[in-house]
Design an enzyme around this catalytic site. Structure first.
Site, mmCIF file in Angstrom:
data_model
loop_
_atom_site.group_PDB
_atom_site.id
_atom_site.type_symbol
_atom_site.label_atom_id
_atom_site.label_comp_id
_atom_site.label_asym_id
_atom_site.label_seq_id
_atom_site.Cartn_x
_atom_site.Cartn_y
_atom_site.Cartn_z
ATOM 1 N N ALA A 249 -3.567 -4.145 6.558
ATOM 2 C CA ALA A 249 -4.385 -3.254 7.654
ATOM 3 C C ALA A 249 -3.904 -4.036 9.236
ATOM 4 O O ALA A 249 -4.558 -2.749 10.347
ATOM 5 C CB ALA A 249 -5.963 -3.512 7.464
ATOM 6 N N ALA A 250 -2.912 -4.701 9.901
ATOM 7 C CA ALA A 250 -3.447 -5.499 10.939
ATOM 8 C C ALA A 250 -2.098 -4.449 11.450
ATOM 9 O O ALA A 250 -2.421 -4.355 12.980
ATOM 10 C CB ALA A 250 -2.035 -6.560 10.976
ATOM 11 N N GLY A 251 -1.262 -3.235 11.192
ATOM 12 C CA GLY A 251 -0.740 -1.937 11.579
ATOM 13 C C GLY A 251 -1.445 -1.464 12.510
ATOM 14 O O GLY A 251 -1.604 -0.663 12.877
ATOM 15 N N ASP A 252 -2.496 -0.651 11.324
ATOM 16 C CA ASP A 252 -3.674 0.035 11.326
ATOM 17 C C ASP A 252 -4.686 -0.550 12.663
ATOM 18 O O ASP A 252 -5.294 0.224 13.274
ATOM 19 C CB ASP A 252 -4.830 0.343 10.278
ATOM 20 C CG ASP A 252 -3.788 0.496 8.792
ATOM 21 O OD1 ASP A 252 -3.406 1.341 9.568
ATOM 22 O OD2 ASP A 252 -4.152 0.126 7.699
HETATM 23 O O1 RIB Z 1 -2.275 -0.291 5.614
HETATM 24 C C1 RIB Z 1 -3.410 -1.240 5.444
HETATM 25 C C2 RIB Z 1 -3.525 0.420 3.692
HETATM 26 O O2 RIB Z 1 -2.626 1.016 3.627
HETATM 27 C C3 RIB Z 1 -4.542 -0.672 3.223
HETATM 28 O O3 RIB Z 1 -5.558 -1.108 3.093
HETATM 29 C C4 RIB Z 1 -4.156 0.536 1.881
HETATM 30 O O4 RIB Z 1 -5.338 1.376 1.659
HETATM 31 C C5 RIB Z 1 -3.102 0.859 2.772
HETATM 32 O O5 RIB Z 1 -3.229 2.278 2.837
#
Ligand code: RIB
Length: 310
Positions: A249-252
């Site tokens: 989730a760092a990219g998110d």
């Molecule tokens: O970017 C991380 C996410 O990728 C995770 O939370 C997982 O659910 C996938 O979608």
């Protein structure tokens, strides 16, 4: 104003292990937990934690994971009026292994996310007028993504695409609808067709995205920072030092926080720094949404960083 995320919602099933098994091998792991994730939901939570009104449009299944995912989003103050409960199918899940060094690998089973179609777009139309940005990723079908990108473009809203997971090729007519594209090295390499293994390659890839019609290309380089390019400016965003234990989730975090910073009126370069700090801070905790920083954590880190580098 506000931000809209059109994308996936997953329950992450996470195994921690000292190393990944080779094909046919069994290894002992040292921890297992479930935690809310999904690239769409993670980006929505990242933006909401920065104090920006955030709407999520997507689907969960009619299972217990669906209930838990919705409850968590409610608690984190993401508006989920546009999330449909698709009772004929399970919620999206992601099987994630995290190694000792913090690197991860992920298998996503789309479940309800895979059922998104143009009917889901209707729930987005009434909220477009007050939005500054639409955040997209590729864990839901491409057809509704193209529809919403077209609508957002017509409404003059910034369209931000995280091309993850990356296919070998995206439709040519999608690129001109994208204001900001944010692949990491692997995703950029797949889309442009050559490895991104140094600064020169990152610059070359960014230029290709611009030639394809994107307004701003950002190549996320993980612990090496990020490269950005528009028609008129380009440069590197420095890496922000942290003790990384988990890169999920760092990219998110980068995308959600960058969009929130732009919504708060910051310049592109300032927003990129905020996004990069949020990405770095996310790697210091386990989980996906549980690891995302809030406004205070991002601004405190930035002030400290500036003081240390004066
Ligand atoms: O970017 C991380 C996410 O990728 C995770 O939370 C997982 O659910 C996938 O979608």
């Amino acid at each position: 104003m506000s931000i809209i995320v059109f994308g996936s919602i997953n329950m992450d099933l996470v195994a921690q292990t000292s190393r990944l098994p080779k094909a046919g091998e069994t290894v002992l792991g040292n921890n297992f937990f479930t935690v809310p994730g999904g690239k769409g939901a993670n980006q929505a939570v990242a933006a909401a934690k920065l104090g920006v009104k955030t709407y999520l449009i997507g689907r969960v299944g009619g299972d217990i994971f669906g209930e838990e995912l919705l409850e968590n989003l409610r608690l984190l103050e993401v508006n989920i009026d546009g999330v449909l409960i698709d009772s004929n199918i399970n919620s999206g899940t992601a099987i994630i292994t995290v190694e000792e060094e913090g690197e991860n690998s992920i298998i996503v089973i789309p479940g309800a996310n895979g059922n998104l179609d143009d009917s889901d777009v209707q729930r987005l139309e009434p909220i477009l007028a007050n939005a500054t940005a639409l955040l997209l990723q590729l864990e839901v079908p491409l057809s509704p993504i193209q529809t919403v990108a077209n609508l957002a473009k017509k409404a003059g809203i910034t369209v931000i695409l995280d091309p993850a997971p990356a296919p070998d090729r995206l439709p040519d007519d999608l690129y001109p609808l994208i204001d900001i594209i944010t692949p990491n090295e692997t995703e950029a390499a797949r889309l442009v067709g050559f490895p991104i293994n140094n600064e020169e390659a990152a610059e070359k890839a960014a230029q290709i995205f611009l030639n394809w019609g994107v307004k701003t290309a950002i190549i996320k380089l993980g612990s090496k920072g990020a490269f950005y390019a528009t028609k008129n400016q380009s440069g590197f965003i420095p890496p922000f030092p942290v003790k990384a234990i988990n890169t999920v989730a760092a990219g998110d975090a980068f995308n959600g926080v960058m969009a929130a910073a732009l919504d708060r009126g910051l310049s592109l370069v300032e927003a990129l720094n905020w996004g990069a700090i949020a990405g770095a801070l996310t790697t210091t905790k386990m989980g996906a949404q549980t690891a995302l920083p809030n406004l205070e954590e991002v601004t405190n880190y930035l002030s400290q960083f500036i003081m240390n580098n004066q």
